[in-house]
Design a protein around this motif. Structure first.
Motif, PDB file in Angstrom:
ATOM      1  N   ASP A  89      -4.228  -6.244  42.886  1.00 12.99           N
ATOM      2  CA  ASP A  89      -5.141  -6.714  43.700  1.00 12.99           C
ATOM      3  C   ASP A  89      -5.634  -5.324  44.447  1.00 12.99           C
ATOM      4  N   SER A  90      -6.873  -5.341  44.648  1.00 11.68           N
ATOM      5  CA  SER A  90      -7.839  -4.281  44.894  1.00 11.68           C
ATOM      6  C   SER A  90      -7.945  -3.841  46.383  1.00 11.68           C
ATOM      7  N   THR A  91      -7.118  -4.730  47.183  1.00 11.59           N
ATOM      8  CA  THR A  91      -7.069  -4.593  48.627  1.00 11.59           C
ATOM      9  C   THR A  91      -5.796  -3.997  48.991  1.00 11.59           C
ATOM     10  N   GLN A  92      -4.771  -3.547  47.819  1.00 10.07           N
ATOM     11  CA  GLN A  92      -3.691  -3.129  48.105  1.00 10.07           C
ATOM     12  C   GLN A  92      -3.473  -1.747  47.355  1.00 10.07           C
ATOM     13  N   ASP A  93      -2.739  -0.837  48.030  1.00 12.69           N
ATOM     14  CA  ASP A  93      -2.430   0.387  47.163  1.00 12.69           C
ATOM     15  C   ASP A  93      -1.884   0.251  45.671  1.00 12.69           C
ATOM     16  N   ASP A 142     -12.086  -5.590  52.398  1.00 15.26           N
ATOM     17  CA  ASP A 142     -11.102  -4.374  52.401  1.00 15.26           C
ATOM     18  C   ASP A 142     -10.719  -3.931  51.100  1.00 15.26           C
ATOM     19  N   VAL A 168       1.823   1.008  44.914  1.00 12.08           N
ATOM     20  CA  VAL A 168       3.017  -0.070  45.443  1.00 12.08           C
ATOM     21  C   VAL A 168       3.067  -1.294  44.690  1.00 12.08           C
ATOM     22  N   GLN A 169       2.021  -1.582  44.135  1.00 13.29           N
ATOM     23  CA  GLN A 169       2.042  -2.766  43.086  1.00 13.29           C
ATOM     24  C   GLN A 169       2.665  -2.954  41.959  1.00 13.29           C
TER      25      GLN A 169
END
Length: 213
Positions: A140-144, A175, A147-148
């Motif tokens: 998911d490019s909106t998340q770090d 975002d 973390v993923q």
């Protein structure tokens, strides 16, 4: 036609079948709600008109690996690849039934879903160790990205030296920052897409032909 000629033709077809290149089995892996099933459905619909499975905002909606065989992807120059697409459950270290309660699911059903999802993750990892020939790793490019990422999953991919394409998904969201994912994986090709809207999937198809052909 004589028996001898027919026999020779049968053996010829048999040996050609043995020499035929194995059809790659490509697994779409990543964390829950990264958009794996959305992308699986888009690929399969674009090239076969079919679908793989339902999409939901509820995490772990995909609790068993689902496969679509014989998907042929081609480009304008005539290059193509035929693969089996495997949509896998979201890989995570722990699945808590309380996650499902937040979506209005009753406790009994939430416990069942959590158990099925846990079993599905184990199944997905088994496929990766034994049966997967290439990986599309969706983030998911909106998340770090850090973390993923699942370290065990990355370890299996690297130990088997599998061809892998990183997909930075959800670029349709305001975002989104796919550049973070590209910086995190300089050793692999990173394709930025919106699986929901279909943005830039042609570049992904070209890379799939290159990497999985």
């Amino acid at each position: 036609m004589s028996f001898l000629i027919r026999t020779k033709q049968k053996f010829s077809r048999f040996f050609k079948g043995l020499m035929k290149k194995k059809q790659m089995r490509v697994g779409i892996y990543g964390p829950p709600n990264a958009g794996k099933t959305t992308l699986s459905n888009r690929i399969v619909r674009d090239w076969t008109g079919d679908a793989v499975g339902p999409v939901s905002e509820i995490p772990h909606e995909t609790r068993r690996a689902r496969r679509k065989e014989g998907v042929t992807i081609s480009d304008e120059t005539g290059n193509s690849v035929t693969i089996d697409i495997v949509d896998t459950p979201g890989v995570t270290t722990k699945i808590d039934y309380k996650e499902f309660l937040e979506y209005g699911i009753e406790a009994d059903e939430a416990i069942v879903r959590a158990r099925e999802a846990t079993e599905g993750v184990a199944e997905a990892m088994h496929w990766l160790r034994e049966d997967i020939d290439g990986v599309i790793y969706m983030l998911d490019s909106t998340q770090d990205p850090f973390v993923q990422v699942n370290i065990m999953l990355i370890g299996i991919i690297e130990s088997r030296d599998l061809p892998v394409i990183i997909v930075a998904n959800k670029t349709d969201l305001p975002d989104a920052a796919p550049s973070r994912i590209k910086s995190a994986f300089p050793q692999h090709p990173v394709i930025s897409i919106s699986g929901l809207e279909g943005t830039n999937v042609e570049e992904l198809y070209d890379k799939m032909i290159e990497y999985f052909g």
